[in-house]
Design a protein around this motif. Structure first.
Motif, mmCIF file in Angstrom:
data_model
loop_
_atom_site.group_PDB
_atom_site.id
_atom_site.type_symbol
_atom_site.label_atom_id
_atom_site.label_comp_id
_atom_site.label_asym_id
_atom_site.label_seq_id
_atom_site.Cartn_x
_atom_site.Cartn_y
_atom_site.Cartn_z
ATOM 1 N N TRP A 1 0.806 -1.223 0.130
ATOM 2 C CA TRP A 1 0.212 0.067 0.337
ATOM 3 C C TRP A 1 1.179 1.174 -0.129
ATOM 4 N N MET A 2 0.251 2.333 -1.045
ATOM 5 C CA MET A 2 1.122 3.449 -0.769
ATOM 6 C C MET A 2 1.368 4.038 0.980
ATOM 7 N N VAL A 3 2.737 3.609 1.292
ATOM 8 C CA VAL A 3 2.847 4.765 2.623
ATOM 9 C C VAL A 3 3.367 6.119 2.307
ATOM 10 N N TYR A 4 3.882 6.241 1.752
ATOM 11 C CA TYR A 4 4.775 7.552 1.611
ATOM 12 C C TYR A 4 5.321 7.190 0.172
ATOM 13 N N PRO A 5 4.504 7.733 -0.943
ATOM 14 C CA PRO A 5 5.331 7.470 -2.582
ATOM 15 C C PRO A 5 6.364 8.074 -2.265
ATOM 16 N N LYS A 6 6.732 9.307 -1.984
ATOM 17 C CA LYS A 6 7.515 10.444 -2.270
ATOM 18 C C LYS A 6 9.046 9.813 -2.103
ATOM 19 N N TRP A 7 8.627 8.894 -1.254
ATOM 20 C CA TRP A 7 10.520 8.334 -0.725
ATOM 21 C C TRP A 7 10.801 6.651 -1.052
ATOM 22 N N GLY A 8 9.211 6.105 -2.004
ATOM 23 C CA GLY A 8 9.101 4.823 -2.385
ATOM 24 C C GLY A 8 8.934 4.008 -1.460
ATOM 25 N N TRP A 9 8.326 4.788 -0.471
ATOM 26 C CA TRP A 9 7.416 3.016 0.495
ATOM 27 C C TRP A 9 6.148 3.082 -0.102
ATOM 28 N N GLY A 10 5.605 2.524 -1.243
ATOM 29 C CA GLY A 10 4.961 1.915 -1.777
ATOM 30 C C GLY A 10 5.330 1.072 -3.268
ATOM 31 N N THR A 11 3.959 0.562 -3.122
ATOM 32 C CA THR A 11 4.342 -0.580 -4.425
ATOM 33 C C THR A 11 3.730 -0.088 -5.997
#
Length: 323
Positions: free
Chosen positions: A221-231
């Motif tokens: 799930w998109m935790v924090y896309p700005k840091w790449g924390w998601g798929t």
């Protein structure tokens, strides 16, 4: 506690474990490691230090397993100059549990630089764990040098593609996914078409009543896309799971505990055994976070998950290495 709105994040750094009243309606930050128990197909968590709250719910015949993540063998920067020591503390926590877990899920970044000696160190230390069976998925640090060939030879034998696989245990279907292949630093995780096709075929024969536990390194799930924390294509995988009544998704990568529930899917990210990372957006970028030496082990931890047949809830207990 005031009513929690859907998708509201709770910041609670004064309590161990998950807010159980609001758990099914919200995201939550938790400050400890976790024991996961499945009761009635819905995930429930308890802080390991408060396992007595379970009131004897763990009994013979239930399925109990551990999640560990982001051990980063070989890391020696100021954020933690002794990752071997903190990993040993994690093993000691597992060995001290009153009920021996049946297996361990390691959700990636076994090593820091994918060096042979780092893989060796992890294997040697796990020999001291009384739970011998370990299932792995790779993190991006495990495939740095050779696109994951050494990792797969040592930890991914019998898997498919870049290391994905599934297995069944006591009525629960487990799926290990790989979402770090070809990912650039700071980029979103990627599953890819080949793996998604395999996942669709793997899930097709299963009854919708089968509890699913899906584990991968990068959060689906998109935790924090700005840091790449998601798929990037995580929603495609999750769409294949919509018909199931109980889905638990376990990830690492972000080195902190976060939970989110969307319908029948409960998402859980895990703490590292090596070093913490900042909360999303609280620093200029992600990465190893230096904290006071006496606080470090309180920000590292392990997770215990338990499933009880006939009930819907997976109990998830996150436990810190200290405190």
């Amino acid at each position: 506690m005031a009513p929690v709105k859907k998708d509201e994040i709770l910041h609670d750094h004064n309590h161990d474990g998950i807010d159980r009243r609001g758990f099914l309606r919200c995201m939550a930050w938790a400050g400890t490691g976790a024991l996961c128990v499945l009761e009635g197909g819905v995930l429930k968590s308890y802080a390991l230090g408060h396992a007595g709250e379970m009131g004897g719910k763990i009994s013979k015949g239930e399925l109990t397993f551990m999640q560990i993540s982001d051990s980063h063998m070989g890391f020696d920067k100021p954020a933690n100059t002794d990752v071997i020591g903190t990993f040993k503390a994690a093993i000691d926590k597992i060995n001290a549990l009153p009920v021996a877990p049946e297996f361990i899920l390691h959700t990636g970044d076994l090593t820091h630089l994918a060096a042979a000696e780092e893989f060796d160190a992890l294997e040697q230390m796990l020999k001291d764990c009384r739970t011998k069976q370990v299932f792995y998925v790779p993190g991006e640090h495990d495939i740095l040098n050779d696109n994951g060939a050494m990792y797969r030879d040592r930890f991914g034998r019998g898997t498919r593609g870049q290391g994905w696989f599934s297995f069944d245990q006591k009525g629960v279907h487990f799926v290990g996914l790989v979402n770090v292949q070809g990912v650039t630093e700071g980029g979103l995780g990627v599953l890819g078409g080949e793996q998604l096709d395999w996942l669709e075929k793997d899930l097709a024969p299963l009854s919708a009543e089968t509890p699913l536990v899906v584990f991968a390194h990068v959060p689906l799930w998109m935790v924090y896309p700005k840091w790449g924390w998601g798929t990037d294509d995580g929603t495609k995988a999750l769409a294949l799971m919509k018909r199931f009544g109980s889905v638990t998704v376990l990830n690492g990568h972000i080195h902190q505990v976060m939970q989110k529930v969307e319908g029948n899917v409960a998402f859980h990210t895990a703490r590292s055994t090596a070093f913490p990372q900042p909360a999303p957006g609280s620093a200029p970028s992600p990465g190893p976070m230096k904290v006071a030496d006496d606080k470090l082990r309180s920000l590292l931890g392990i997770r215990n998950v338990t499933f009880k047949r006939g009930e819907q809830r997976l109990a998830v207990i996150d436990t810190p290495l200290q405190g």
